[in-house]
Motif scaffolding. Structure first.
Motif, PDB file in Angstrom:
ATOM      1  N   UNK A  30     -12.854  -8.688   8.241  1.00 36.28           N
ATOM      2  CA  UNK A  30     -11.426  -8.880   7.960  1.00 36.28           C
ATOM      3  C   UNK A  30     -10.531  -7.782   8.514  1.00 36.28           C
ATOM      4  N   UNK A  31     -11.059  -6.555   8.667  1.00 37.58           N
ATOM      5  CA  UNK A  31     -10.186  -5.493   9.181  1.00 37.58           C
ATOM      6  C   UNK A  31      -9.729  -5.788  10.620  1.00 37.58           C
ATOM      7  N   UNK A  91      -2.241  -6.964  10.096  1.00 41.21           N
ATOM      8  CA  UNK A  91      -1.196  -6.789  11.111  1.00 41.21           C
ATOM      9  C   UNK A  91      -0.829  -8.118  11.753  1.00 41.21           C
ATOM     10  N   UNK A  92      -0.963  -8.245  13.087  1.00 36.59           N
ATOM     11  CA  UNK A  92      -0.512  -9.486  13.734  1.00 36.59           C
ATOM     12  C   UNK A  92      -1.393 -10.679  13.366  1.00 36.59           C
ATOM     13  N   UNK A 142     -12.222   1.028   3.193  1.00 40.66           N
ATOM     14  CA  UNK A 142     -12.163  -0.427   3.337  1.00 40.66           C
ATOM     15  C   UNK A 142     -11.408  -1.061   2.162  1.00 40.66           C
ATOM     16  N   UNK A 143     -11.390  -0.377   1.008  1.00 41.48           N
ATOM     17  CA  UNK A 143     -10.599  -0.882  -0.122  1.00 41.48           C
ATOM     18  C   UNK A 143      -9.110  -0.794   0.196  1.00 41.48           C
ATOM     19  N   UNK A 183      -4.109  -3.421   1.999  1.00 44.96           N
ATOM     20  CA  UNK A 183      -3.127  -3.572   3.073  1.00 44.96           C
ATOM     21  C   UNK A 183      -3.059  -5.008   3.603  1.00 44.96           C
ATOM     22  N   UNK A 184      -4.158  -5.761   3.416  1.00 46.58           N
ATOM     23  CA  UNK A 184      -4.198  -7.147   3.908  1.00 46.58           C
ATOM     24  C   UNK A 184      -3.588  -8.151   2.939  1.00 46.58           C
ATOM     25  N   UNK A 185      -3.172  -7.693   1.758  1.00 48.62           N
ATOM     26  CA  UNK A 185      -2.621  -8.616   0.750  1.00 48.62           C
ATOM     27  C   UNK A 185      -1.122  -8.805   0.952  1.00 48.62           C
TER      28      UNK A 185
END
Ligand code: FMN
Length: 131
Positions: A3-4, A9-10, A45-46, A51-53
């Motif tokens: 997922x990272x 981001x984009x 990674x947490x 950051x992905x939410x």
């Protein structure tokens, strides 16, 4: 597991597997994070997960409980402080009771926690229900 590279981001919102977690977090009112200590803080990674939410709706006026876990003597205490700052920045309230489960290997045998750690988690759970 990628997922990272595929959900930030984009690429935000484009990873269907990660989107399930985004939805789950967005639609939940309360969270519990079990946080291992990595190099004196929480795992990078947490932070990438956070950051992905979806911001700010995932976090605004939500509530979270934190539990620290470590091999050494800190019980991830600093990690929980670092994470508390981040959640507060995002608008999430953090329960004051934050058990710090140090020396986890000697306090967990065959998947069972020591009675002290079991008690600490039960007290925290009771407080979190009222929070
Ligand atoms: C990359 C890494 C860094 C770690 N750093 C610390 C540390 O700074 N202090 C500590 O007490 N334990 C440290 N540990 C041990 C972990 O806190 C402990 O093994 C924990 O149970 C790992 O949880 P996990 O298997 O869910 O990642 C580290 C482990 C890893 C893998």
């Amino acid at each position: 597991m990628d997922f990272t590279f595929s959900a930030l981001y984009e690429n935000s919102g484009q990873n269907e597997l990660f989107n399930k977690y985004r939805e789950m977090m967005l639609n939940s009112e309360k969270f519990v994070f079990i946080v291992p200590e990595y190099n004196g803080s929480f795992p990078g990674v947490l932070k990438a997960f956070i950051d992905g939410l979806q911001f700010p709706d995932t976090f605004k006026d939500k509530k979270t409980a934190l539990v620290g876990v470590s091999s050494g003597i800190q019980g991830a205490g600093l990690a929980l402080s670092h994470l508390t700052d981040i959640f507060n920045y995002c608008g999430t309230h953090v329960l004051a009771a934050k058990p710090k489960l140090m020396h986890i290997e000697s306090n967990m045998k065959e998947g069972k926690l020591s009675s002290l750690y079991q008690d600490l988690l039960e007290q925290q759970a009771e407080e979190f229900v009222k929070f």
